[in-house]
Design a protein around this motif. Structure first.
Motif, mmCIF file in Angstrom:
data_model
loop_
_atom_site.group_PDB
_atom_site.id
_atom_site.type_symbol
_atom_site.label_atom_id
_atom_site.label_comp_id
_atom_site.label_asym_id
_atom_site.label_seq_id
_atom_site.Cartn_x
_atom_site.Cartn_y
_atom_site.Cartn_z
ATOM 1 N N VAL A 10 0.839 -1.194 0.000
ATOM 2 C CA VAL A 10 0.000 0.000 0.000
ATOM 3 C C VAL A 10 0.875 1.245 0.000
ATOM 4 C CG1 VAL A 10 -1.870 -1.159 1.258
ATOM 5 C CG2 VAL A 10 -0.144 0.122 2.534
ATOM 6 N N LYS A 11 0.264 2.366 -0.347
ATOM 7 C CA LYS A 11 0.897 3.669 -0.180
ATOM 8 C C LYS A 11 0.274 4.273 1.070
ATOM 9 C CE LYS A 11 1.441 4.497 -5.102
ATOM 10 N NZ LYS A 11 1.025 5.355 -6.226
ATOM 11 N N ALA A 12 1.073 4.971 1.874
ATOM 12 C CA ALA A 12 0.531 5.544 3.101
ATOM 13 C C ALA A 12 1.344 6.744 3.536
ATOM 14 C CB ALA A 12 0.516 4.496 4.211
ATOM 15 N N LYS A 13 0.695 7.618 4.306
ATOM 16 C CA LYS A 13 1.399 8.734 4.933
ATOM 17 C C LYS A 13 0.751 9.023 6.278
ATOM 18 C CE LYS A 13 -1.060 12.673 2.895
ATOM 19 N NZ LYS A 13 -0.873 13.915 2.151
ATOM 20 N N PRO A 14 1.559 9.475 7.245
ATOM 21 C CA PRO A 14 0.996 9.783 8.560
ATOM 22 C C PRO A 14 -0.092 10.853 8.457
ATOM 23 C CG PRO A 14 3.388 9.745 8.655
ATOM 24 C CD PRO A 14 3.005 9.687 7.206
ATOM 25 N N MET A 15 -1.173 10.651 9.201
ATOM 26 C CA MET A 15 -2.289 11.598 9.201
ATOM 27 C C MET A 15 -3.152 11.334 10.430
ATOM 28 S SD MET A 15 -5.185 12.181 6.239
ATOM 29 C CE MET A 15 -4.128 13.107 5.142
#
Length: 88
Positions: A10-15
């Motif tokens: 998956v692609k992910a970023k902190p949020m």
């Protein structure tokens, strides 16, 4: 109930939960904490969701410095895998 184990890339970023609700254009429910840490997650089919930090970090590892087993799983899913320093 039976147990299952899965492998996804998956692609992910902190949020935070609050940032995610703002991203979606939603009003955060009163019973949810907008400061909850987590990740915005995008799956290979384009589906986007939010995951709490503990559940995300228990399920996913960054693709840099992946183990041999994770590299094999990535190859099975059609991704290119290379080791830094191979072929000069």
């Amino acid at each position: 109930m039976k147990q299952y184990i899965g492998t996804k890339i998956v692609k992910a970023k902190p949020m935070t939960r609050g940032e995610y609700n703002k991203f979606r254009g939603w009003t955060i429910p009163n019973d949810e904490n907008p400061a909850d840490e987590g990740y915005l997650v995008e799956y290979s089919d384009g589906y986007i969701s939010w995951s709490p930090v503990k559940q995300f970090e228990d399920a996913y590892k960054q693709c840099d410095n992946m183990t041999f087993g994770l590299a094999v799983e990535a190859l099975k899913k059609g991704f290119r895998v290379a080791r830094k320093g191979w072929n000069g």
